[in-house]
Design a protein around this motif. Structure first.
Motif, PDB file in Angstrom:
ATOM      1  N   TYR A  34       0.838  -1.203   0.000  1.00  9.45           N
ATOM      2  CA  TYR A  34       0.000   0.000   0.000  1.00  9.45           C
ATOM      3  C   TYR A  34       0.871   1.251   0.000  1.00  9.45           C
ATOM      4  O   TYR A  34       0.550   2.249  -0.661  1.00  9.45           O
ATOM      5  CB  TYR A  34      -0.923  -0.010   1.219  1.00  9.45           C
ATOM      6  CG  TYR A  34      -2.130  -0.903   1.042  1.00  9.45           C
ATOM      7  CD1 TYR A  34      -2.032  -2.266   1.180  1.00  9.45           C
ATOM      8  CD2 TYR A  34      -3.373  -0.351   0.725  1.00  9.45           C
ATOM      9  CE1 TYR A  34      -3.137  -3.083   1.007  1.00  9.45           C
ATOM     10  CE2 TYR A  34      -4.480  -1.154   0.555  1.00  9.45           C
ATOM     11  CZ  TYR A  34      -4.355  -2.523   0.691  1.00  9.45           C
ATOM     12  OH  TYR A  34      -5.446  -3.326   0.510  1.00  9.45           O
ATOM     13  N   GLU A  37       2.296   1.836  -3.448  1.00 13.14           N
ATOM     14  CA  GLU A  37       1.261   2.385  -4.326  1.00 13.14           C
ATOM     15  C   GLU A  37       1.029   3.862  -4.031  1.00 13.14           C
ATOM     16  O   GLU A  37       0.792   4.656  -4.942  1.00 13.14           O
ATOM     17  CB  GLU A  37      -0.044   1.608  -4.155  1.00 13.14           C
ATOM     18  CG  GLU A  37      -0.073   0.258  -4.854  1.00 13.14           C
ATOM     19  CD  GLU A  37       0.138   0.384  -6.357  1.00 13.14           C
ATOM     20  OE1 GLU A  37       0.913  -0.423  -6.900  1.00 13.14           O
ATOM     21  OE2 GLU A  37      -0.452   1.294  -6.979  1.00 13.14           O
ATOM     22  N   PHE A  38       1.113   4.240  -2.767  1.00 18.05           N
ATOM     23  CA  PHE A  38       0.959   5.655  -2.414  1.00 18.05           C
ATOM     24  C   PHE A  38       2.073   6.480  -3.060  1.00 18.05           C
ATOM     25  O   PHE A  38       1.806   7.561  -3.602  1.00 18.05           O
ATOM     26  CB  PHE A  38       0.999   5.820  -0.894  1.00 18.05           C
ATOM     27  CG  PHE A  38       0.881   7.259  -0.451  1.00 18.05           C
ATOM     28  CD1 PHE A  38       2.011   8.058  -0.303  1.00 18.05           C
ATOM     29  CD2 PHE A  38      -0.365   7.821  -0.203  1.00 18.05           C
ATOM     30  CE1 PHE A  38       1.901   9.382   0.096  1.00 18.05           C
ATOM     31  CE2 PHE A  38      -0.483   9.142   0.188  1.00 18.05           C
ATOM     32  CZ  PHE A  38       0.649   9.927   0.340  1.00 18.05           C
ATOM     33  N   LYS A  41       1.097   6.924  -6.627  1.00 18.83           N
ATOM     34  CA  LYS A  41      -0.142   7.665  -6.877  1.00 18.83           C
ATOM     35  C   LYS A  41      -0.078   9.114  -6.388  1.00 18.83           C
ATOM     36  O   LYS A  41      -0.889   9.936  -6.786  1.00 18.83           O
ATOM     37  CB  LYS A  41      -1.321   6.951  -6.208  1.00 18.83           C
ATOM     38  CG  LYS A  41      -1.615   5.574  -6.803  1.00 18.83           C
ATOM     39  CD  LYS A  41      -2.772   4.905  -6.081  1.00 18.83           C
ATOM     40  CE  LYS A  41      -2.878   3.432  -6.448  1.00 18.83           C
ATOM     41  NZ  LYS A  41      -2.963   3.175  -7.884  1.00 18.83           N
ATOM     42  N   VAL A  42       0.880   9.443  -5.489  1.00 19.86           N
ATOM     43  CA  VAL A  42       0.951  10.811  -4.968  1.00 19.86           C
ATOM     44  C   VAL A  42       1.581  11.770  -5.985  1.00 19.86           C
ATOM     45  O   VAL A  42       1.341  12.978  -5.933  1.00 19.86           O
ATOM     46  CB  VAL A  42       1.739  10.835  -3.642  1.00 19.86           C
ATOM     47  CG1 VAL A  42       3.232  10.677  -3.881  1.00 19.86           C
ATOM     48  CG2 VAL A  42       1.443  12.096  -2.862  1.00 19.86           C
ATOM     49  N   PHE A  45      -0.178  14.672  -7.796  1.00 16.75           N
ATOM     50  CA  PHE A  45      -0.714  15.738  -6.952  1.00 16.75           C
ATOM     51  C   PHE A  45       0.377  16.724  -6.529  1.00 16.75           C
ATOM     52  O   PHE A  45       0.114  17.620  -5.718  1.00 16.75           O
ATOM     53  CB  PHE A  45      -1.354  15.132  -5.693  1.00 16.75           C
ATOM     54  CG  PHE A  45      -2.534  14.250  -5.978  1.00 16.75           C
ATOM     55  CD1 PHE A  45      -2.380  12.881  -6.154  1.00 16.75           C
ATOM     56  CD2 PHE A  45      -3.813  14.791  -6.082  1.00 16.75           C
ATOM     57  CE1 PHE A  45      -3.462  12.068  -6.433  1.00 16.75           C
ATOM     58  CE2 PHE A  45      -4.911  13.977  -6.349  1.00 16.75           C
ATOM     59  CZ  PHE A  45      -4.730  12.619  -6.527  1.00 16.75           C
TER      60      PHE A  45
END
Lengths: 183, 369
Positions: A34, A37-38, A41-42, A45
């Motif tokens: 997890y 993945e963060f 995916k961050v 942003f």
């Protein structure tokens, strides 16, 4: 007689109504899957300063510092894309070369020398991500934690500004806490 | 004495009626049902690895990190709370001395009164809170309901009942070794106490008189502060979980009726297999050793009935139990866990004459949030 049959059937009857009926899975990812993945995916942003990411064909460098808790999970982001760039994974034990990273995950093993790491990075445009309780208060930009079986994160906005990074309001809305240095 | 609500009492009597048929039939049904469940449910579960790459950042943050929760983590994750209800039912039918069953007539040869059977139902309310991944705190409040049938030498049959709040348990589980988030093997330290909130002065009517002090098995509490230390080993793979546990019950001091219930030791071996994302099957061997009572209640006549003799209270027993467990990982019932467990002794040796255990049924319903 019929009471006995009903009782026996009642013991082994569980109605699936209202229970999860998602497709069966035999393996649950660990918390570090997890967290990896963060890290991927961050990236959309975050806005790096002009030129901080290099040429348009240059990779987005994702680094890990310290004892590697990810195992093979970190390699799963190698070659994937973020912000239109291919991700390149690097692992470090020491400080040399850390300022070439765009996203740097600092393992909990580095807690004792976190101050040295932050001093070395200075105002480099590195998105620092950690997993120790006081990481954000000690100058890290994003701190990850697992609370009530969910991945959460807190943000030190001042540290992000010092690194020249712009964190989107959408990212900040997902954070559980916005912290300041020393608090 | 605090009484259970009438609805709980009515529910318990309904359960007594449901399970009154001879326990042998139920034992065979339990084993057959479990075997069938294994064959049909356990044989075909598709294995699809869950892909996190398709999730948005927000969706990633909304997912449970540990999804193998149908096997249970035994402890709770940091910040989690749990509230639950557990019903534990035990049926005791017939007397035993050592490993041999003995008839009512055999018991009546030595005592004017013999117990013939007993039903025990414990309604337990549990609350748990985990301040960290390594520590889970819990409190358990039991409501105990006891009913014992008797036969006298003159052929008179009568029943005594008692019910009320039992001894409250306060405990903690601390992870000595391993990590619930990443580890496959863990060693837990159990540390708890039972507070003597249960009554030791239950009374009832018998042919010998009215409002008489009831014998030891009919008392709802122990009357003493008891320590509950223990060690638990947990192991887990993708589809299996297993546990070994040893827990003594250490009685401290003597209660107000001049006796101390016997020291106890419990050991358990448990294994569970996940058969779907929301269900698992488990089997457990549960061993119990308990000593005779130390001291004696001056209001009881040990020569009247075996249950009033403090030297006929000890024994040892091994139970085999099977359970079906269900867990909702999402949806309307997110965090709800339910389980039904049925079991029976495979070995018991009693300081008799003493009522023997025939059947155990446990029902669990809890919600983690």
């Amino acid at each position: 007689m019929y009471v006995r049959i009903v009782c026996l059937l009642a013991v082994f009857t569980v109605s699936p109504m209202g229970l999860a009926t998602s497709s069966a899975q035999t393996q649950s990812p660990s918390e570090y899957v997890y967290k990896v993945e963060f890290l991927h995916k961050v990236a959309p942003f975050v806005e790096w300063p002009e030129g901080a990411l290099g040429a348009s064909t240059a990779p987005l460098v994702l680094c890990g510092l310290g004892d590697d808790p990810f195992g093979p999970a970190l390699d799963t982001v190698e070659g994937r894309t973020a912000k239109g760039r291919t991700i390149e994974v690097r692992r470090f034990d020491g400080l040399d070369g850390l300022d070439e990273c765009h996203i740097l995950f600092i393992s909990s093993s580095e807690r004792e020398r976190l101050a040295d790491v932050m001093e070395f990075l200075g105002s480099s445009s590195v998105l620092t991500v950690g997993e120790t309780e006081d990481f954000a208060q000690r100058g890290g930009i994003i701190n990850l934690s697992i609370t009530r079986n969910r991945l959460e994160f807190e943000v030190n906005l001042g540290a992000g500004n010092r690194a020249g990074l712009q964190l989107s309001s959408q990212l900040l809305s997902l954070a559980t806490r916005i912290v300041r240095d020393g608090r | 004495m605090v009484r259970c609500s009438r609805s709980a009492w009515v529910g318990t009597r309904l359960l007594h009626r449901c399970l009154r048929p001879r326990a042998t039939i139920l034992r065979r049904g339990v084993v057959a049902g479990f075997a069938v469940s294994i064959l049909f449910i356990g044989s075909g579960t598709a294995a699809l690895a869950q892909d996190l790459t398709d999730l948005s950042l927000q969706e990633l943050l909304e997912r449970d990190v540990l999804s193998v929760n149908v096997l249970g983590t035994h402890t709770h994750l940091a910040g989690e709370r749990m509230i639950g209800y557990k019903l534990m039912f035990m049926r005791m039918d017939g007397n035993r001395d050592g490993t041999d069953g003995i008839s009512d007539d055999d018991v009546l040869a030595g005592f004017p009164v013999t117990p013939t059977n007993m039903d025990m139902a414990m309604h337990m309310v549990e609350v748990m809170y985990a301040p960290s991944n390594d520590l889970t705190l819990m409190a358990m409040v039991p409501f105990v309901s006891l009913s014992m049938d008797h036969l006298t030498r003159t052929g008179v049959r009568f029943t005594t009942d008692s019910r009320g709040i039992g001894d409250i348990t306060l405990a903690g589980l601390y992870t000595l070794f391993g990590d619930v988030g990443t580890g496959r093997h863990r060693l837990l330290l159990n540390a708890g106490v039972t507070v003597p909130t249960g009554s030791i002065d239950e009374r009832g009517d018998t042919p010998a008189g009215q409002n008489l002090k009831l014998p030891y098995p009919m008392q709802v509490g122990s009357g003493t502060l008891d320590l509950l230390p223990g060690l638990t080993y947990l192991g887990e793979s993708e589809t299996w979980a297993w546990m070994l546990e040893g827990k003594p019950v250490v009685r401290l001091g003597e209660n107000d009726n001049a006796y101390t219930l016997g020291q106890q030791f419990h050991f358990d071996g448990w294994g569970a297999r996940k058969v779907t994302d929301w269900a698992s099957l488990s089997a457990q061997l549960s061993g119990h050793v308990w000593r005779d009572i130390d001291g004696a209640d001056p209001d009881l006549n040990p020569n009247m009935v075996p249950t009033a003799d403090p030297d006929l209270r000890g024994g040892e027993r091994v139970d085999l139990l099977f359970a079906l467990n269900a867990y909702a990982a999402s949806g309307t019932l997110d965090g709800v866990r339910a389980a039904v467990e049925v079991g029976f002794p495979v070995y018991q040796s009693l300081d008799g004459p003493q009522l023997e255990t025939d059947l155990r049924v446990n029902v669990v319903l809890n919600w983690t949030f």
